[in-house]
Write a protein that holds these residues in place. Structure first.
Motif: not given
Length: 879
Positions: A453-469, A486-487
């Protein structure tokens, strides 16, 4: 230039300068438009046969099991209905069976082996009861005692040219040789003809057996492959007035045949024999033709050798429509090039074939295999789903206007996580995007994600993810951080340090979604967390507009069923279920009051509920399946009337498909092209999954549907128009393209060729948004150009390949083009990948059937000769 072409191009010249506009913000949560039909293609398992059982001109699916026959009839469009079980008690568990028209009535009957022991063998005849069946056991014939009853082989053909089929059996004898016997049905019993012995029995090899007219006299001949005196041979038993003559042998050299097929090697009109073989000492596999001289005499030709360790499993047919027989198998497709084979396409995920035949009735060969029916288009294109693996999300990843696919790959049971991205070329040909994540350490992985989704309104798509180790692949990963991806370059997704958080997303969620809960214009996170032995709790977290979320706030203790704007006020309303009991439960609507406040109202008591536009007026209606106390299975609905639901009405009756019995997803689409919306009810079962279809009744008032029809389609998570041709497609475990809209006049969009890389490693990407049909407004869009750069939009009437033009390193992919339309890309001057533009265009009637080819040239100092080029785009406008 033809007058119609001049008119169309004049329309373009007028429309484009006026309609050009900067790229608007995208609504990533709008439901895909549903206009057409799904292909409803079947699962086919290894060992099944195909034949026109009911004599209606199409191929049906047939199999035997102990004491029964399972049959899936074809509805005439390549759609196999769910199988029907028919009792034939004498059929053995070790049975082999063959379809044959024993009585010459135009439909197919069954002959199978019965008897479980070497001494109790019989041939069982089950005649088809016209016109709709079932198979009826009609007689048995005793077999001689066998040393190995599991090695029973059957084939069928009209040996005497009298219009009905005879059956040929090959069995093992106690003396260690094979016995071949013809059998004729006299209306009451199978009558055996003279038997002939041949070869020697080795339990590591079977006997490939086929029937076909090799001599052109209208009578079927018999071909087997066997070992004789330790030599591998093909034996031809020629039919003469219904009697099989002594066999004529042709050596197979060092190859041991594991399969025989009939086909036309060189397109001369007679049947040749194709042998699929294991190589010497089991090394390698080979396809070799036995060329027929027209009289049934076979001549061995050089083998086409393929370096596999096992014999090939193939089927033959004219896949590319050039008049000769090609071979298709689980290791790929082999094109016949004048009698030798070349690998035309190699995809190891194909399943073993049942047949290459026209199952869809369009005149082109289709590939029928275990788990798959691939509708052929007269080419060696294997179809688009080779890389699919349980995708569950569709979105425009690269901003080019078509739907790409996401297979998250999160599986808490095996502690594996990845983001598998599949890019669409606008025609539903998907390829892995192979994303890289430079911020991940070797022992880290993604364990949950929301977006894109475009979380920050910049016209591009982003992901929000959990990172585990994790220190070991079999140890559950421990949460490390939550990141915003961000891409930052093509295929590269980088963590934004400013958005990194130590507060995880929930790892176990019944439902999750991104939407504006509180009406502040920013994306919030909605989730229903499962509790232990209790109802889940629905929470929401306010988004900060940059990929971060505030504290979770409880909404209700209930199962989250659906998120939809019922009343058109721009706020997300929730449909919830209060219990997990069956056969019915209470469903409620939580109407959003703004600011995270909801008011509850009772909707219906039902088994499953969904909201879908039943009447085509643009708002969501309620559809529900309910099993009554007495067992009645009902489909009911409540129409949306200005944001409130009207009285309940009966939509359809009859049991649902087995694996969709408790499926809650419904989709509205006109699947049969009659102008009335139908309902699709897909299943998420990977094995024996079905697609249920309620077909709308045009004369029903106000709404009515036929009882549900069941089609064998496994694990479907997405229903959308992925190839932008105006009908809906299915995606999940496989990709099934809709076939309601097809042919030379159907709309088509296709990206082809590659562009040239410019500033920051970005390559301009040209795409298309919408279905190019008369009366629709469609948009050509360019993304990933250099910000603020001049761009030249070319369009022509043909494809081309002009290398190193207009500068070395550039390739022009369109021909017969016209003076370009000049645009300045959006974005900050010189910003890598930030330049975009779009051209909306309303398709006039004069464009029906017309094709345009498009490409964009961008001024970019980092490109070859100070320029970059996009890929090309082919667009065909439909009626």
């Amino acid at each position: 230039m033809p007058r119609t072409t001049s008119l169309r191009l004049a329309t373009l010249a007028v429309a484009f300068p006026v309609l050009s506009a900067p790229l608007a913000a995208r609504d990533h949560f709008r439901a895909p438009r549903l206009f057409g039909a799904v292909p409803l293609q079947p699962l086919l398992d290894v060992g099944h046969q195909l034949g026109d059982v009911d004599g209606d001109g199409d191929l049906d699916r047939f199999e035997t099991s102990a004491g029964s026959i399972r049959l899936s009839l074809n509805d005439g469009d390549g759609d196999l209905l769910a199988p029907v079980q028919m009792s034939v008690p004498s059929i053995a568990a070790i049975s082999r069976a063959v379809l044959a028209d024993l009585d010459g009535d135009g439909d197919l009957d069954c002959v199978a082996r019965g008897g479980e022991t070497p001494a109790s063998g019989v041939l069982v005849v089950a005649l088809w009861s016209a016109p709709t069946g079932p198979f009826v056991e009609s007689g048995t014939a005793p077999l001689a005692p066998q040393t190995h009853p599991e090695y029973t082989y059957l084939a069928a053909g009209d040996l005497d040219g009298d219009g009905d089929d005879e059956v040929v059996s090959v069995l093992t004898e106690a003396s260690g040789v094979w016995t071949l016997t013809p059998w004729d049905w006299d209306g009451a019993q199978l009558v055996p003809g003279p038997s002939q012995s041949f070869g020697s029995f080795l339990n590591t090899f079977g006997v490939p057996l086929i029937c076909g007219d090799l001599t052109g006299d209208g009578r079927a001949d018999v071909v087997v492959a066997a070992l004789e005196a330790s030599q591998s041979k093909a034996l031809v038993f020629t039919s003469n007035a219904g009697q099989l003559l002594a066999p004529v042998a042709t050596g197979l050299g060092a190859f041991v045949s594991t399969e025989l097929h009939l086909g036309d090697r060189e397109g001369d009109g007679d049947l040749d024999v194709l042998s699929a073989s294991a190589g010497p000492q089991g090394f390698g596999s080979a396809l070799q033709w036995l060329r027929n001289d027209g009289s049934g005499s076979l001549q061995l030709t050089p083998a086409s050798f393929f370096g596999e360790l096992d014999g090939l499993v193939v089927a033959t047919g004219d896949w590319d429509g050039d008049g000769d027989s090609d071979a298709v198998g689980p290791r790929g497709m082999f094109e016949n090039l004048g009698g030798s084979f070349a690998v035309a396409a190699s995809v190891p995920t194909l399943n073993a074939p049942v047949a290459v035949a026209d199952a869809s009735g369009d005149g082109l060969a289709d590939y029928l295999a275990a788990g798959r029916l691939m509708v052929g288009d007269g080419t060696f294109d294997l179809g688009p789903d080779a890389f699919l693996d349980h995708v569950d999300r569709a979105f425009d990843l690269d901003g080019d206007g078509d739907l790409d696919l996401l297979a998250p790959g999160f599986d808490q049971a095996v502690y594996a996580g990845d983001l598998a991205l599949l890019e669409n070329d606008a025609s539903a040909e998907f390829a892995p995007a192979d994303p890289s994540f430079p911020g991940l350490a070797p022992n880290e992985q993604f364990t949950a994600a929301v977006g894109p989704a475009d979380f920050d309104g910049d016209g591009r798509l982003e992901f929000v993810c959990n990172v585990g180790a994790t220190p070991h692949p079999f140890i559950p990963p421990a949460f490390v951080r939550r990141v915003l991806l961000r891409q930052t370059a093509p295929g590269t997704w980088t963590e934004d340090p400013a958005a990194t958080s130590t507060v995880p997303l929930p790892l176990v969620a019944q439902e999750e979604g991104l939407l504006d809960v509180d009406g502040d214009g920013r994306l919030d996170l909605l989730q229903a967390l499962l509790g232990a032995f209790q109802l889940p709790t629905i929470y929401w977290s306010a988004g900060d507009g940059a990929g971060g979320f505030g504290p979770i706030q409880a909404i209700a203790d209930a199962y989250l069923q659906e998120v939809v704007d019922v009343d058109g006020d721009g706020l997300a309303d929730l449909v919830t279920r209060g219990t997990n009991g069956t056969p019915s439960a209470l469903f409620s609507l939580l109407r959003n009051q703004g600011g995270g406040r909801f008011a509850s109202e009772l909707l219906i008591s039902a088994t499953t509920v969904d909201l879908v536009d039943l009447d085509g007026d643009g708002d969501p209606d309620l559809v529900a399946r309910r099993i009554e106390t007495g067992g009645a299975d009902l489909l009911v609905g409540r129409l949306n009337q200005g944001g409130s639901f009207g009285a309940e009405q009966l939509l359809a009756t009859g049991a649902a498909c087995p694996s969709t019995s408790f499926g809650s997803e419904y989709y509205a689409a006109d699947v049969d092209g009659d102008g009335t919306l139908d309902l699709l009810n897909p299943s998420v079962a990977s094995v024996d999954g079905t697609l249920g279809v309620y077909r709308g009744i045009p004369t029903a008032s106000p709404l009515g549907f036929e009882p549900q029809r069941c089609f064998a389609v496994p694990y479907t998570r997405l229903v959308a128009d992925l190839d932008a041709d105006g009908d809906v497609d299915l995606a999940g475990q496989h990709l099934y393209l809709g076939r309601t809209v097809q042919g030379a006049t159907a709309p088509l969009t296709e990206q082809y060729g590659s562009g040239a890389t410019g500033t920051g490693g970005w390559t301009p990407l040209l795409g298309y948004d919408g279905v190019p049909v008369v009366g629709e407004t469609v948009t050509t869009r360019l993304v990933n150009g250099t910000g603020g750069a001049p761009a030249f939009y070319f369009y022509g009437t043909s494809a081309a390949l002009l290398a190193d033009f207009p500068a070395p390193g550039l390739t022009v992919l369109i021909g017969d083009f016209f003076p370009p339309i000049v645009q300045v890309l959006s974005g900050s001057l010189g910003a890598p990948g930030a330049g975009q533009f779009q051209f909306p265009f309303s398709v006039p009637p004069s464009f029906a059937g017309f094709e345009l080819f498009k490409q964009v040239l961008v001024v970019d100092p980092a490109g070859p000769g100070g320029l970059t080029l996009s890929n090309a785009l082919r667009v065909r406008y439909g009626q």
